[in-house]
Design a protein around this motif. Sequence first.
Motif, PDB file in Angstrom:
ATOM      1  N   ILE A 150      19.319  41.627 109.756  1.00 61.42           N
ATOM      2  CA  ILE A 150      20.668  41.851 110.021  1.00 61.42           C
ATOM      3  C   ILE A 150      21.348  40.247 109.742  1.00 61.42           C
ATOM      4  CG2 ILE A 150      22.442  41.815 111.788  1.00 61.42           C
ATOM      5  CD1 ILE A 150      20.609  43.662 113.243  1.00 61.42           C
ATOM      6  N   ILE A 151      20.543  39.170 110.246  1.00 58.45           N
ATOM      7  CA  ILE A 151      20.729  37.985 109.625  1.00 58.45           C
ATOM      8  C   ILE A 151      19.552  37.526 108.623  1.00 58.45           C
ATOM      9  CG2 ILE A 151      20.941  35.415 110.499  1.00 58.45           C
ATOM     10  CD1 ILE A 151      22.110  36.506 112.987  1.00 58.45           C
ATOM     11  N   VAL A 210      17.482  41.925 118.737  1.00 64.16           N
ATOM     12  CA  VAL A 210      18.785  41.031 118.532  1.00 64.16           C
ATOM     13  C   VAL A 210      18.573  39.565 118.315  1.00 64.16           C
ATOM     14  CG1 VAL A 210      20.395  43.025 119.316  1.00 64.16           C
ATOM     15  CG2 VAL A 210      19.356  41.059 121.009  1.00 64.16           C
ATOM     16  N   HIS A 211      19.537  38.837 118.171  1.00 66.58           N
ATOM     17  CA  HIS A 211      19.293  37.425 118.007  1.00 66.58           C
ATOM     18  C   HIS A 211      20.124  36.613 119.064  1.00 66.58           C
ATOM     19  CE1 HIS A 211      19.175  39.394 114.227  1.00 66.58           C
ATOM     20  NE2 HIS A 211      18.249  38.260 113.754  1.00 66.58           N
ATOM     21  N   LYS A 237      23.613  34.937 118.404  1.00 63.27           N
ATOM     22  CA  LYS A 237      24.458  35.934 118.427  1.00 63.27           C
ATOM     23  C   LYS A 237      25.140  36.274 119.762  1.00 63.27           C
ATOM     24  CE  LYS A 237      26.331  37.064 114.357  1.00 63.27           C
ATOM     25  NZ  LYS A 237      27.645  37.072 113.857  1.00 63.27           N
ATOM     26  N   TYR A 265      28.360  41.660 116.510  1.00 67.40           N
ATOM     27  CA  TYR A 265      28.121  41.445 115.478  1.00 67.40           C
ATOM     28  C   TYR A 265      29.141  41.989 114.475  1.00 67.40           C
ATOM     29  CZ  TYR A 265      22.979  40.481 116.254  1.00 67.40           C
ATOM     30  OH  TYR A 265      21.844  39.933 116.866  1.00 67.40           O
TER      31      TYR A 265
END
Length: 349
Positions: free
Chosen positions: A52-53, A72-73, A76, A167
């Motif tokens: 995603i990133i 996820v990050h 973010k 996001y």
Amino acid sequence: MYSQRPTQPGSMLQQGSTAFPTPPASTAGSPQELEQAPLISVSTYFHPTANIIPYVDPDVVLASSDSVYFYVHRQKLLHRSSNNFANLLPSSSTSQTDLQPYVHNRSAPPPPLSSPPLRGSEHPNSPHQHHTSPSSRQPNPRPATPQTLLVVPERSDVLNILLLAIYNVSAERYAPSLDTLSLVPQAMIRYGYNPPELINPNTEITRLILHHVRADALRVYVLAGLYNLESLAVSASRHVRSVATITDEQALMMGSIYLRRIMQLHVNRIAALKSILFVKPDGHRPGQPPCDGTDQRVQRAWALATAYLAWEARPDMPSVEIAKSLAPLLDHNRISAVLNAWAHVKDTI
């Protein structure tokens, strides 16, 4: 929204007493062994190899209340959160090292990882997928990124939309219901986000909510009032057909300010429509000499027609209904003038 993957025996991520199963490596076990391995549900968008990133591996795994895992990050989640994601993540001054993307080769990005294949029974837009043996996948060239497991109380459908909003990614393919979307702003507040910052005319989640405005404009308006989503309230107010159906609960939810604004809008539109209708016509048609008898008949017919329209006046009265009532009395140009005046009356709060 989530997929089910076979797990590798012994491959677990520990957080206290919580054990998290991870997808197997591409070289782990035979296809027959993997087919017999237990399945875990993983988000179809927020999965380990989603990229995603670009070139930044996910370092947080969120587990929903119905046991769906989202990769996820941290950067973010913390970017707009005022409470460190409900105090589940530390605001690390040392996170700069964690946020550096892993570069497999500085002259070229790491080779793409193929997505896990789907079983034939699953559609790509399905909220969940069942993955077969990943033996055909390429080995992951990246070193393992330390991951934090967080168990959260939201259902997977709500958590999915929340993360997509963070996001700012379209969730249209998931077609979330208004019931699901209505729970997202409260989840935003729980994790320290300001709903008006994430739900505004420039974000994907706003477009999702507006998909429901024609079917249930009042409910969308109530949701907007509850969380002070001004732009959403303005858009929804155009489609609210009646304030007579507002319940006490809805009035309390939207608050006195938004209740007064929608009621004032309807009062103003009805008053404007009556004002337009009560302007009497000349009586005679252009190019013809005036005739007192004709004038009086037209005036009487106009008075009856406008009295009916005024009695039935609604803030959302369609132009075609007005034109149908006036057609026997006035020529096309004058009817057009009435309809044009009605079209220019303000129709939003």
